[in-house]
Design a protein around this motif. Structure first.
Motif, short mmCIF file in Angstrom:
data_model
loop_
_atom_site.label_atom_id
_atom_site.label_comp_id
_atom_site.label_asym_id
_atom_site.label_seq_id
_atom_site.Cartn_x
_atom_site.Cartn_y
_atom_site.Cartn_z
N THR A 100 0.83 -1.20 0.00
CA THR A 100 0.00 0.00 0.00
C THR A 100 0.87 1.25 0.00
O THR A 100 1.71 1.42 0.87
CB THR A 100 -0.94 0.02 1.22
OG1 THR A 100 -1.73 -1.18 1.24
CG2 THR A 100 -1.86 1.23 1.16
N ASN B 212 -3.43 0.55 -11.26
CA ASN B 212 -4.63 -0.24 -10.99
C ASN B 212 -5.46 0.32 -9.84
O ASN B 212 -5.88 -0.40 -8.94
CB ASN B 212 -4.24 -1.70 -10.70
CG ASN B 212 -3.46 -2.33 -11.83
OD1 ASN B 212 -3.80 -2.15 -13.00
ND2 ASN B 212 -2.42 -3.07 -11.48
N VAL B 213 -5.68 1.63 -9.86
CA VAL B 213 -6.51 2.27 -8.84
C VAL B 213 -7.60 3.09 -9.52
O VAL B 213 -7.53 3.38 -10.72
CB VAL B 213 -5.66 3.18 -7.92
CG1 VAL B 213 -4.64 2.37 -7.16
CG2 VAL B 213 -4.98 4.29 -8.71
N GLU B 214 -8.61 3.45 -8.75
CA GLU B 214 -9.70 4.27 -9.27
C GLU B 214 -9.35 5.75 -9.13
O GLU B 214 -8.84 6.18 -8.09
CB GLU B 214 -10.99 3.96 -8.51
CG GLU B 214 -11.49 2.53 -8.72
CD GLU B 214 -12.82 2.29 -8.01
OE1 GLU B 214 -13.56 3.28 -7.82
OE2 GLU B 214 -13.08 1.14 -7.64
N ASN C 197 -0.10 4.12 -14.47
CA ASN C 197 -0.16 5.17 -13.44
C ASN C 197 -0.30 6.57 -14.03
O ASN C 197 0.02 7.56 -13.38
CB ASN C 197 1.09 5.10 -12.55
CG ASN C 197 2.34 5.60 -13.26
OD1 ASN C 197 2.55 5.29 -14.43
ND2 ASN C 197 3.18 6.34 -12.57
N SER D 105 -8.40 6.00 -5.09
CA SER D 105 -8.82 4.97 -4.12
C SER D 105 -8.64 3.60 -4.74
O SER D 105 -8.40 3.47 -5.93
CB SER D 105 -10.28 5.18 -3.70
OG SER D 105 -11.15 5.06 -4.83
N ASP D 106 -8.77 2.58 -3.90
CA ASP D 106 -8.62 1.20 -4.37
C ASP D 106 -9.38 0.27 -3.44
O ASP D 106 -8.80 -0.62 -2.82
CB ASP D 106 -7.14 0.82 -4.44
CG ASP D 106 -6.90 -0.54 -5.08
OD1 ASP D 106 -7.70 -0.93 -5.95
OD2 ASP D 106 -5.92 -1.22 -4.70
N ASN E 130 -9.97 -3.90 -4.46
CA ASN E 130 -8.83 -4.80 -4.62
C ASN E 130 -9.16 -6.16 -4.03
O ASN E 130 -9.45 -6.29 -2.84
CB ASN E 130 -7.59 -4.20 -3.94
CG ASN E 130 -6.31 -4.89 -4.36
OD1 ASN E 130 -6.26 -6.11 -4.50
ND2 ASN E 130 -5.27 -4.12 -4.55
N PRO F 232 -5.66 -2.38 -0.08
CA PRO F 232 -5.57 -1.46 -1.23
C PRO F 232 -4.13 -1.22 -1.69
O PRO F 232 -3.19 -1.34 -0.91
CB PRO F 232 -6.19 -0.16 -0.69
CG PRO F 232 -6.92 -0.55 0.55
CD PRO F 232 -6.19 -1.72 1.11
N ASN F 233 -4.00 -0.85 -2.97
CA ASN F 233 -2.69 -0.46 -3.49
C ASN F 233 -2.32 0.96 -3.12
O ASN F 233 -1.16 1.36 -3.24
CB ASN F 233 -2.66 -0.60 -5.02
CG ASN F 233 -2.59 -2.04 -5.47
OD1 ASN F 233 -1.96 -2.87 -4.83
ND2 ASN F 233 -3.26 -2.35 -6.58
#
Length: 609
Positions: A138, A173-175, A194, A212-213, A216, A221-222
């Motif tokens: 994270t 790979n996050v929102e 990214n 946010s993530d 996952n 989360p990442n």
């Protein structure tokens, strides 16, 4: 007559005591102004934000733990526990072997460097406290950069972050949401790895970037869910030179760095003074303080000791966590062979080498060298050298051969390549395979360097990458200002110095703000440059310390030992009162004098017959 004399003596002593109290700032002689501070508190688990609310704290109690508990109680969440400064559970969710509750603090939209338990950290008015559920991967989104701030211009937002102040990594790979605070609408964006891309740009106004993530599947989360404000302006780009440049381009990285003033000694003095005063809780600063002959702050070591004691060992420590702790203990003058009852050296080098990633192998080899580790372990120096060489990348870019290393992907990173060169430097002259790989990677870094002296990878430009490359080059005797790294508009050193901020600090990006991590890493580079100029070669990650002969560290309150005495001596720093005398000594002296006077008067008072 006697009574009058005694009364005068008593009065004089009382006045003296009061004056001393005022001189040293003793609380009993001061009236503390009542008041409150307001902080924002966000608590998020691995699925959602539990609370996001403003909390008022009394100026008498500004602990981060108080703010968290207050916010959770307001939300009706009474299930929360803290043990030994660590958050152990919130809303029924407890930590495991690879997941745990953490906290971060943002001040003026920048993350604060902290390594204190949540019950020890003091918040300030306007701070944002983020309590989050994390895993080993994270990242805090503390290295976000924007390609432009001009309206209606193609905009790319690069998401990068660090984990506990470690190496900078891409956040993928996050929102991502970009929110227009004027129109109250969400902007259309595309995300590739990214990179957040907005080809047509944004109109003038104030925006909020949210990352946010919470979806996952791995459970943690990442990225720490957070929001960041930024402004887009319609003002035309001016070509006014900055303090250290003669820019004629709209790009902050296409500049003439030949005008940058190079005064390494002055910069070293200013930056070391800043880090010395602001390094409480930071691990890597301990090594730099040792290099400079200064007493290190032991907050990180004490926190690590408490963590190991709480968790009954180091099984949950990552490879790089152990490597950092071993080097930091050695720098501070304590044995890594016996820390809180554990042999950290054996714990690290008897692990499965298949669990070592490229950064683990690099720092593992550095740790061998810095702490002068001896003995037979499952993971030897040779095995780490072989692993680093095996992970080397070799490919063609624009029909040019490129060699180096990366954390992931198929393109080299200057910072990881610089670290690899640094780790391999002790074997550069005697190991033909090492020399071949290092020479090829040095040549590749020179090819990738821009005419202004910068080095970029797929994640953009940063001052930290230049710092690490400088450390790598000086460790093998290559001049970062020499022909290989001197371009038409700058070299590695002038490019690195172009990131200077204020008060001895450095910035992560040219158009960014002062940044503690960037400043601390710049200090390493400045130390290396100073030593390189006098010696012609300098390896920052080496020492003459025999870590096997160092005393054992002991936490305060434990059985006294040689280490306790050393710790006490290292930690003794006089309060900054404007006086060379310890305020506690003055107040104690005044109290003794007053009590002695009272005793004398009472003792000599005539008895009643």
């Amino acid at each position: 007559m006697k009574n009058s004399f005694k009364t005068k003596i008593l009065s004089m002593m009382l006045v003296f005591s009061i004056i001393l109290g005022q001189m040293v700032g003793v609380g009993s002689f001061k009236v503390k102004a009542a008041g409150n501070i307001t902080v924002q508190v966000v608590v998020e688990d691995n699925k959602k934000v539990l609370t996001d609310d403003s909390v008022q704290l009394s100026s008498d109690d500004t602990k981060a733990s108080k703010a968290m508990i207050t916010a959770l109680d307001k939300k009706g969440i009474s299930d929360h526990s803290i043990l030994g400064g660590f958050i152990t559970s919130i809303n029924g969710l407890t930590g495991g072997s690879t997941s745990y509750w953490m906290y971060a603090v943002k001040r003026n939209n920048n993350y604060v460097s902290i390594d204190l338990g949540i019950e020890s950290f003091q918040l300030q008015d306007g701070d944002k406290l983020i309590v989050y559920y994390a895993g080993n991967n994270t990242l805090a989104a503390d290295k976000i950069s924007y390609s432009t701030n001009l309206s209606n211009s193609p905009l790319t937002i690069t998401l990068q972050g660090s984990y506990w102040g470690g190496s900078i990594k891409p956040i993928s790979n996050v929102e991502v949401v970009v929110y227009n605070n004027i129109s109250n609408k969400t902007e259309n964006v595309t995300v590739s790895e990214n990179k957040v891309n907005i080809p047509s740009g944004l109109s003038e106004g104030k925006y909020t970037l949210k990352v946010s993530d919470f979806n996952n599947q791995s459970g943690t989360p990442n990225v720490v869910a957070d929001s960041f404000d930024f402004t887009i302006t319609s003002a035309p780009q001016t070509n006014t030179p900055s303090d250290n440049s003669n820019n004629t381009s709209s790009s902050p990285y296409d500049r003439d760095n030949t005008k940058v003033v190079k005064d390494v000694q002055t910069d070293l003095t200013n930056t070391s003074n800043y880090i010395k005063n602001k390094s409480a809780g930071d691990a890597w600063s301990i090594i730099s303080m040792a290099k400079l002959g200064l007493k290190p702050d032991l907050t990180f070591i004490n926190q690590s000791a408490a963590d190991i004691k709480k968790n009954n060992g180091v099984a949950d420590y990552t490879n790089t966590d152990l490597e950092k702790l071993i080097m930091v203990l050695t720098a501070a003058g304590y044995s890594p062979y016996s820390f809180m009852g554990y042999n950290l050296v054996s714990e690290l080098y008897n692990r499965d080498i298949d669990s070592f990633l490229i950064n683990d192998a690099i720092y593992g080899l550095m740790t061998y060298n810095y702490a002068n580790i001896t003995g037979n372990y499952t993971i030897s120096k040779d095995k780490l050298i072989d692993l680093i060489l095996k992970d080397k990348l070799a490919y063609k870019k624009d029909n040019t051969d490129i060699t180096g290393w990366a954390l992931s992907g198929n393109a080299i990173n200057p910072d990881i390549t610089g670290l690899a060169i640094n780790a391999l430097s002790p074997y550069y002259k005697d190991n033909a395979s090492v020399k071949t790989a290092v020479d090829a990677s040095v040549a590749s870094l020179s090819k990738l360097q821009t005419e202004s002296g910068y080095l970029a990878d797929s994640y953009g430009y940063s001052s930290e990458s230049l710092d690490v490359v400088i450390l790598g080059l000086t460790s093998i005797g290559v001049n970062p200002e020499g022909d290989k790294f001197k371009k038409s508009k700058g070299d590695l050193v002038s490019a690195m110095l172009s990131f200077k901020g204020t008060d001895g600090q450095f910035k992560h990006s040219i158009d960014g703000k002062n940044d503690f991590i960037a400043t601390e890493e710049a200090l390493r580079a400045l130390i290396s440059l100073k030593e390189f100029k006098t010696k012609g070669i300098y390896n920052y990650y080496s020492s003459s310390i025999d870590s096997a002969k160092l005393p054992v560290f002991a936490m305060s309150g434990e059985e006294p030992s040689k280490a306790t005495a050393v710790e006490s001596e290292n930690q003794k720093v006089l309060p900054q009162t404007g006086s060379s005398v310890d305020s506690n000594v003055l107040y104690t002296l005044g109290t003794i004098i007053t009590l002695t006077g009272l005793f004398f008067i009472l003792r000599t008072k005539p008895s009643i017959k």
